[in-house]
Design an enzyme around this catalytic site. Structure first.
Site, PDB file in Angstrom:
ATOM      1  N   SER A 137      70.176  76.939 -12.862  1.00 20.08           N
ATOM      2  CA  SER A 137      68.808  77.342 -13.176  1.00 20.08           C
ATOM      3  C   SER A 137      67.921  76.114 -13.373  1.00 20.08           C
ATOM      4  CB  SER A 137      68.811  78.261 -14.396  1.00 20.08           C
ATOM      5  OG  SER A 137      67.570  78.897 -14.563  1.00 20.08           O
ATOM      6  N   ASP A 184      68.483  88.008  -8.237  1.00 18.37           N
ATOM      7  CA  ASP A 184      67.800  87.024  -9.061  1.00 18.37           C
ATOM      8  C   ASP A 184      66.455  86.718  -8.422  1.00 18.37           C
ATOM      9  OD1 ASP A 184      67.042  84.917 -10.688  1.00 18.37           O
ATOM     10  OD2 ASP A 184      68.588  83.539  -9.970  1.00 18.37           O
ATOM     11  N   HIS A 204      71.161  86.476 -12.444  1.00 19.73           N
ATOM     12  CA  HIS A 204      70.890  85.121 -12.913  1.00 19.73           C
ATOM     13  C   HIS A 204      71.798  84.800 -14.104  1.00 19.73           C
ATOM     14  CE1 HIS A 204      68.278  81.584 -13.402  1.00 19.73           C
ATOM     15  NE2 HIS A 204      68.497  81.740 -14.700  1.00 19.73           N
TER      16      HIS A 204
END
Length: 319
Positions: free
Chosen positions: A150, A250, A280
């Site tokens: 991320s 995601d 995610h």
């Protein structure tokens, strides 16, 4: 996705915190969860010198070391939450499942330390380890590999770009897990279908990403810089061989795929593997979780130079 499961995910996605004001609560909750009894791991805490300060790094050793690579890990959390404590279970699993030593970097967080403070820390640790890996008790690693999930994937990509521009030597490989590579996640203006398709219903929402960016880079004009939005870099040449692993469900899926394709178009060696049905943040799931197992099968193949055991290059959402 099963309609019942989708309804539950929507229930959890709806009452979102306002990360611009509630991030201290999230940090406290993460620390409490990290303090719960968990899997035993072998780790040592060190500090890497950087200018007038030092940066905490937690070094995890696998139960069985099968590779001599050093994985330098930058955690997720929107540049605002997360630390080496909350990511300790994930990093212990990473060490055991890859058979590699993992060095987890505790970089500074926004909003107390906005861009480029966290990036500076990640860059400083990487430069130090390229020069002397014994700082983290590793004498002779075969390769130094950047890994990030991320926001950490964003930092890994930015560090690789900065290494090319500022250092004689870069890292050997990079692994970007559902990375942030673009600056705009508003459904009305984003160029990516996955933002509109997955930005409301699942683990991460478009509002949350924008809240994080507000805290990390308060000056909107600076968000288009390549070190914030690597996808906007005009020169992506001379990047290390890269594995991009997006999650199918995601909102960041399409920008991860787009970054991988942009690297490939620049002549870099790239592998893209979407984890089907994954949300995610799957790298923090328990070790028995299917998305986690699939991701590590692909990571193992990438580290060993083998063909991707999964599916071919994915399409963009909605296409």
């Amino acid at each position: 996705m099963n309609p019942l499961v989708l309804a539950v995910m929507r229930l959890f996605a709806a009452p979102r915190l306002d990360m611009r004001t509630d991030y201290p609560r999230v940090r406290r909750l993460q620390r409490r969860l990290a303090s719960l009894p968990g899997t035993r791991y072998r780790a040592v805490d060190v500090r890497v010198p950087a200018d007038e300060r030092s940066i905490p790094v937690r070094v995890f050793r696998p139960r069985e070391q099968r590779r001599d690579d050093l994985l330098v890990f930058f955690h997720g959390g929107g540049w605002v939450t997360g630390d080496i404590e909350s990511y300790t279970p994930a990093c212990a699993a990473m060490a055991d499942l890859t058979g590699c030593i993992v060095a987890s970097v505790d970089y500074r967080l926004a909003p107390e330390h906005p861009f480029p403070a966290g990036l500076d820390d990640c860059f400083a640790v990487t430069v130090a380890l390229l020069a002397d890996p014994s700082i983290v008790t590793v004498e002779r690693p075969g390769r130094i590999v950047l890994v990030g999930d991320s926001a950490g994937g964003n930092l890994a990509a930015a560090v690789s770009l900065r290494l090319r521009d500022e250092q004689a030597r870069g890292v050997d490989l990079q692994i970007l897990l559902y990375p942030v590579t673009y600056w705009d996640h508003r459904p009305e203006t984003s160029p990516f279908p996955s933002v509109r398709e997955h930005g409301q219903d699942y683990r991460l929402t478009d509002r949350e990403v924008q809240d994080y960016l507000d805290l990390y880079v308060p000056d909107v004009a600076r968000r288009r810089q390549p070190l914030v939005a690597p996808l906007l870099a005009t020169d992506l040449t001379e990047q290390p061989p890269t594995l991009v692993i997006p999650a199918e469900l995601d909102l960041l899926h399409d920008e991860g795929v787009a970054y991988g394709r942009a690297l490939a178009a620049a002549g870099d060696e790239v592998r893209i593997h979407t984890v089907a049905g994954a949300l995610h943040g799957f790298i923090t799931l328990p070790r028995f979780a299917r998305p986690l197992r699939e991701a590590y099968e692909v990571i193992d193949a990438f580290l060993d130079g083998e063909p991707d055991p999964g599916r071919p290059v994915p399409r963009m959402a909605g296409r």
